[in-house]
Design an enzyme around this catalytic site. Structure first.
Site, PDB file in Angstrom:
ATOM      1  N   ASP A  63      45.859  29.002  40.280  1.00 43.41           N
ATOM      2  CA  ASP A  63      45.107  29.900  39.407  1.00 43.41           C
ATOM      3  C   ASP A  63      46.101  30.781  38.654  1.00 43.41           C
ATOM      4  OD1 ASP A  63      45.122  32.723  41.034  1.00 43.41           O
ATOM      5  OD2 ASP A  63      44.828  31.072  42.438  1.00 43.41           O
TER       6      ASP A  63
ATOM      7  N   ASP B 195      35.466  36.455  40.576  1.00 41.57           N
ATOM      8  CA  ASP B 195      36.517  37.052  41.407  1.00 41.57           C
ATOM      9  C   ASP B 195      36.061  38.455  41.783  1.00 41.57           C
ATOM     10  OD1 ASP B 195      38.757  38.216  42.492  1.00 41.57           O
ATOM     11  OD2 ASP B 195      40.091  37.740  40.831  1.00 41.57           O
TER      12      ASP B 195
ATOM     13  N   GLU C 105      36.762  41.305  44.589  1.00 41.69           N
ATOM     14  CA  GLU C 105      37.728  41.644  45.627  1.00 41.69           C
ATOM     15  C   GLU C 105      38.057  43.130  45.587  1.00 41.69           C
ATOM     16  OE1 GLU C 105      41.987  40.808  44.535  1.00 41.69           O
ATOM     17  OE2 GLU C 105      41.049  39.267  43.262  1.00 41.69           O
TER      18      GLU C 105
END
Length: 278
Positions: free
Chosen positions: A78, A167, A169
């Site tokens: 990524d 994503d 987090e």
């Protein structure tokens, strides 16, 4: 009499020194930059795993080599703007067959290298997808899903495009859970996932770590139908976030070859192609 005058002078000197010390301390406090402010990155610069490394670190971290496992895995990477121009051909020759590129963050940032990174992976022969770095403190889940889809995060059933990834987090810009309660965070994630599904027809991949999921969603179990991309920099995948009994992808290191972040798809190359085409 002289002793009395001397004592008075001594007390006066001590008061003067104390006053000067106080003034210097005040001046220093007024001109100093808070340490916490210095460590906060600029909005838009976050990338996949940035918060994971800061909070979870390496749990018996590998040296960047693939973990020892008997399961069938397919290697991926990524990338974000931090990698700029990526050596896709080098990655391809080293067995990397899929990649995710950061497309967006919040509702105003688009990776300026997205087109060349996303296109470069495809031109090399990889199956590729896009991810969105969530900032739940800067816009609703619905608005961020729309921004993501409109700026590179869509999906097409061409067999070469992976579903978009959320994503979610540790917050690199401030409060770990972006100032949201556990129920508020669950609602935000649900809004994003529902909107992405309605816009693309695919379930978005959820990228997160077990520790963040526990802290910020209270171990919510209701998103298990979405593919899981778990982050854990170790030789084993470890405990999964609540609600998932298996993972689709695993980010296992931030210090891999050519590109730092390396990942494993939980299956063969054929299974990966099927996942892209579903």
């Amino acid at each position: 009499m002289r002793r009395s005058i001397s004592a008075q002078h001594g007390r006066a000197r001590r008061r003067l020194v104390a006053s000067l010390t106080g003034l210097l301390a005040l001046s220093s406090a007024l001109t100093a930059t808070p340490a916490s402010a210095e460590s906060i990155p600029e909005r838009g610069t976050a990338y996949m795993g940035m918060g994971i490394m800061a909070h979870d670190g390496m749990a018996a971290g590998p040296d960047g080599s693939p973990p020892t496992t008997r399961a069938v895995h397919t290697e991926g990477v990524d990338v974000s703007s931090h990698q700029r121009e990526v050596a896709w051909s080098t990655l391809w020759s080293n067995g990397v067959t899929w990649a995710y590129t950061k497309a967006t963050e919040g509702t105003s940032y688009r990776n300026p290298y997205f087109d060349q990174q996303y296109g470069g992976a495809h031109d090399t022969g990889m199956i590729r997808g896009a991810y969105h770095f969530a900032t739940p403190d800067s816009g609703s889940g619905t608005a961020q899903a729309d921004y993501f889809v409109d700026h590179g995060g869509g999906w097409s059933g061409d067999g070469r495009t992976l579903p978009g990834a959320l994503d979610i987090e540790w917050n690199p810009y401030g409060d770990s859970c972006y100032g949201k309660s556990k129920s508020g965070m669950v609602s935000w994630i649900r809004d994003f996932l529902n909107r992405y599904r309605s816009r693309t027809g695919r379930d978005a991949v959820v990228y997160t770590s077990t520790s963040w999921w526990s802290s910020c969603t209270g171990d919510y179990t209701g998103f298990g139908s979405n593919p899981l991309w778990v982050a854990r920099y170790a030789s084993t995948v470890g405990e999964l976030p609540a609600g998932w009994s298996s993972y689709t992808m695993w980010q296992y290191t931030s210090s891999g070859q050519t590109v730092g972040d390396h990942d494993k798809f939980n299956g063969s190359a054929d299974t990966l192609r099927q996942f892209a085409d579903d």
